[in-house]
Design a protein around this motif. Structure first.
Motif, PDB file in Angstrom:
ATOM      1  N   PHE A  18       0.819  -1.212   0.000  1.00 47.33           N
ATOM      2  CA  PHE A  18       0.000   0.000   0.000  1.00 47.33           C
ATOM      3  C   PHE A  18       0.860   1.272   0.000  1.00 47.33           C
ATOM      4  N   ASP A  19       2.127   1.149   0.437  1.00 48.21           N
ATOM      5  CA  ASP A  19       3.020   2.311   0.409  1.00 48.21           C
ATOM      6  C   ASP A  19       3.601   2.548  -0.987  1.00 48.21           C
TER       7      ASP A  19
ATOM      8  N   GLY B 119      -8.795   2.041   1.627  1.00 48.68           N
ATOM      9  CA  GLY B 119      -7.806   1.946   2.701  1.00 48.68           C
ATOM     10  C   GLY B 119      -6.418   2.385   2.289  1.00 48.68           C
ATOM     11  N   MET B 120      -6.119   2.416   1.002  1.00 49.43           N
ATOM     12  CA  MET B 120      -4.834   2.923   0.532  1.00 49.43           C
ATOM     13  C   MET B 120      -4.805   4.438   0.672  1.00 49.43           C
TER      14      MET B 120
ATOM     15  N   PHE C 184      -2.774  13.075   3.156  1.00 43.96           N
ATOM     16  CA  PHE C 184      -3.202  11.873   2.460  1.00 43.96           C
ATOM     17  C   PHE C 184      -4.676  11.952   2.087  1.00 43.96           C
ATOM     18  N   TYR C 185      -4.977  11.439   0.907  1.00 42.74           N
ATOM     19  CA  TYR C 185      -6.361  11.206   0.489  1.00 42.74           C
ATOM     20  C   TYR C 185      -6.602   9.704   0.477  1.00 42.74           C
ATOM     21  N   SER C 186      -7.789   9.281   0.916  1.00 43.05           N
ATOM     22  CA  SER C 186      -8.146   7.867   0.878  1.00 43.05           C
ATOM     23  C   SER C 186      -9.660   7.750   0.825  1.00 43.05           C
ATOM     24  N   PHE C 187     -10.135   6.532   0.623  1.00 42.32           N
ATOM     25  CA  PHE C 187     -11.572   6.284   0.681  1.00 42.32           C
ATOM     26  C   PHE C 187     -11.818   4.907   1.291  1.00 42.32           C
ATOM     27  N   SER C 188     -12.997   4.748   1.840  1.00 44.32           N
ATOM     28  CA  SER C 188     -13.379   3.473   2.448  1.00 44.32           C
ATOM     29  C   SER C 188     -14.786   3.118   1.993  1.00 44.32           C
ATOM     30  N   ILE C 189     -15.160   1.859   2.189  1.00 40.66           N
ATOM     31  CA  ILE C 189     -16.463   1.366   1.748  1.00 40.66           C
ATOM     32  C   ILE C 189     -17.183   0.733   2.925  1.00 40.66           C
ATOM     33  N   GLY C 190     -18.421   1.168   3.166  1.00 43.04           N
ATOM     34  CA  GLY C 190     -19.199   0.616   4.262  1.00 43.04           C
ATOM     35  C   GLY C 190     -19.648  -0.805   4.002  1.00 43.04           C
TER      36      GLY C 190
END
Length: 659
Positions: A147-148, A157-158, A244-250
């Motif tokens: 992920f890095d 999550g990245m 940092f920008y990221s996104f997650s999913i419920g």
């Protein structure tokens, strides 16, 4: 004997491979005693992701991660994208330095992770798609993680951005040829943390798209993030340790990814897997239209994808190169109509905007918007200001110094932006929140006070003047707001010549501003005009009963001190003749706008002749009676000569001016 031992050694190697790792294992870990060959894989715990070798469009082999059980194969990470192994004899192992290394058929390293101090290093493929190296299987301390080091895909999550503590920068780089050649391509998606954080899509070093700054909920230039229906939560962190920008999913069962591709001359795509159709749905992508192209309309230009041409200049600005502008090349941008004067300048309030590029701005996260405006007013170099964060009513201050680039306007979403203008160009627009509140209150009071209060006052005054008013006594049955003479005198600065908009045989039209801030147009009939009280009443009655977007709107009237005045909505671009016959202005009327004006006039006439409550013939239609609002929408005016027809009447002697 030598042959026997050679065969024995080979048999031992085969047995080791057989016992420690199967040809296609479902294990998610690789220990220091195991190797992963080109025909073997690791599978995440719930079998969502696979780590293994794949072959590109040539004969080269790459180590990568892809979704399990999705066809076609969708690869989300590549280890050795720029240093492939040339045949199927390569393998992956944990090295002597606690890292893991990809070896080619000659046993030489083709790629490796960074060195670690692990005593019992374990490589594990997580259910998130993250490949991690840690010290023992039970450890949650990652010594290295994929992920890095993203390639072309951002998974939930990245993080995309900068780690200031380690100096690691995470960005996306397209494949050379999407789906065929995974080596590093020409398109990158990188976060720029100077000013307000925003992300740029580039081809080599040339910017082709930028997201606009983060506003607490989304990127200013990606309104689609507000309409996401797939339980996706977007987030941004910005502190001393990183940005940092990221996104997650419920919904854990939902598969979604953000990818930079080499398709369509470089494209940023958000795709979601649709199980029912067994395909990746492209939920949104950038650049999606002409306004997404970087600096499409040049300095101070505003791009509106629903306009034609898409580039427009803000109020107080004009195209720098009118000839190129009319040829739909807006890259030259706009220039000010009037030079700035720091002590008298005001601010133009623009709504639903993609904020300008913020690579050179002043930032204060603790200021209110009013404090920000005051500071910008005092700083003569400040050209615009806005809130940093739009949540909870807005907070923080960002001020632009110098030219403004890459602004878009949306019909919904977007942000408030306040642009510095010369006082002479600001017109009725105010930059302060109090001013907007006064204007909103004024509009409401116009509907209440004028209807209830002014009508009552005019009624009493008319009662006192009945002996000299003749037919005027019947005006009270119009049920319209009645303005008193003193109010209109004050609104026009005593009918000053500076407020004069036009003149005809009927009298003079003035521009006025009510004490609440509302702008109006006042037609003041002269005593020797051809329009007497009957024509005046006729016009008032007609307009009061007509409601159409292409007819001028009546706000009220005044009959006092032998004066007859009609109060209309103010039309910013005045009469069509003032633009059509002015060489410096008629360039504003491209064929698209001319066609829209013709259609608007036709709609207004159709309403008068056929669709209104009365069948009405204007009888005095000419281009000076076609008024244009701020968006060049036409509205028909001057109904003093109009005639009402019976519904079954089809003929009458009348005339139509077209000059």
């Amino acid at each position: 004997m030598r042959v026997f031992f050679t065969r024995l050694n080979s048999l031992i190697i085969i047995l080791i491979c057989f016992f420690f790792i199967a040809p296609s294992t479902s294990f998610d870990t690789l220990t220091g005693t195991q190797i992963l060959t080109t025909n073997q894989t690791l599978l995440s715990e719930n079998q969502t992701f696979v780590l293994g070798f794949f072959r590109g469009s040539n004969t080269n082999y790459y180590l990568g991660i892809w979704y399990n059980n999705i066809n076609p194969q969708t690869i989300v990470w590549v280890a050795n994208r720029d240093n492939p192994i040339d045949n199927s004899k390569g393998y992956l192992k944990i090295g002597d330095n606690g890292n893991f290394v990809l070896l080619n058929s000659s046993g030489n390293p083709a790629w490796s992770s960074n060195q670690t101090s692990a005593k019992n290093p374990v490589l594990q493929l997580l259910e998130t798609g993250n490949l991690v190296l840690k010290d023992s299987e039970q450890s949650n301390n990652y010594l290295w993680q994929s992920f890095d080091y993203p390639t072309d895909t951002l998974l939930p999550g990245m993080k995309l951005g900068w780690n200031f503590d380690t100096g690691i920068e995470k960005h996306l780089t397209s494949w050379k040829v999407t789906g065929e050649d995974p080596s590093s391509g020409d398109y990158t998606f990188k976060l720029d943390y100077r000013g307000l954080p925003e992300i740029f899509l580039r081809t080599n070093q040339t910017i082709i798209y930028q997201t606009g700054p983060w506003n607490g909920e989304r990127f200013s230039g990606v309104p689609e993030m507000d309409t996401d229906t797939h339980s996706i939560v977007f987030s941004f962190s910005d502190d001393a340790h990183g940005a940092f920008y990221s996104f997650s999913i419920g919904n854990a069962s939902l598969l979604s990814r953000l990818t930079v591709t080499s398709d369509s001359d470089g494209e940023l795509q958000r795709r979601t897997w649709i199980e029912s159709s067994e395909s990746w749905n492209k939920f949104w992508y950038k650049p999606a239209d002409q306004c997404d192209h970087y600096r499409e309309c040049g300095p101070y230009g505003v791009c509106d994808n629903n306009a034609s041409p898409v580039c427009t200049c803000m109020k107080g600005f004009s195209p720098k190169n009118p000839q190129a502008w009319n040829l739909r090349d807006g890259s030259g941008g706009c220039v000010r109509n009037t030079g700035l004067n720091c002590s008298t300048d005001k601010f133009l309030h623009l709504e639903n905007m993609k904020l300008p590029e913020t690579s050179s701005v002043f930032i204060n996260k603790s200021m209110t918007l009013d404090e920000c405006g005051s500071l910008c007013k005092r700083n003569c170099s400040c050209t615009a200001y806005a809130n940093i964060d739009i949540r909870n009513g807005g907070s923080g201050c960002v001020m632009w110094i110098g030219q403004l680039f890459d602004m878009n306007v949306y019909h919904t979403d977007g942000q408030d932006l306040y642009v510095r203008l010369a006082a002479a160009d600001i017109g009725s627009t105010s930059s302060s929140k109090n001013r907007r509140a006064v204007l909103a209150t004024g509009i409401t009071l116009s509907a209440l006070v004028l209807v209830l209060g002014v009508v009552a006052i005019c009624y009493l005054r008319k009662k006192r003047q009945q002996s000299s008013r003749g037919d005027e006594r019947n005006m009270e049955d119009l049920k319209l707001p009645m303005f008193d003479f003193d109010t209109l005198t004050m609104a026009t600065n005593n009918f000053s010549q500076d407020n004069k908009l036009g003149e005809g045989g009927f009298g003079i039209v003035y521009r006025g501003r009510l004490i609440e801030g509302q702008e109006i147009a006042i037609k003041r009939l002269s005593e020797n005009s051809g329009q007497g009280i009957n024509e005046f009443k006729n016009e008032i009655k007609l307009i009061a009963k007509l409601q159409h977007r292409n007819l001028v709107r009546l706000l009220g009237c005044c009959i006092e001190k032998n004066e007859k005045m009609v109060v209309y909505e103010y039309m910013e671009n005045r009469g069509l003749d003032s633009i059509l016959f002015d060489k410096s202005k008629n360039l504003l009327l491209n064929w698209e706008k001319r066609f829209n004006i013709i259609c608007g006039i036709a709609r207004g006439l159709l309403y008068l002749h056929q669709d209104s409550r009365f069948r009405i013939i204007h009888r005095d239609l000419k281009i000076s009676n076609i008024l244009l609002d701020i968006e060049m929408n036409p509205k028909i005016s001057d109904f003093g000569m109009a005639r009402i027809f019976d519904k079954d009447q089809t003929q009458e002697n009348t005339w139509l001016y077209v000059s």
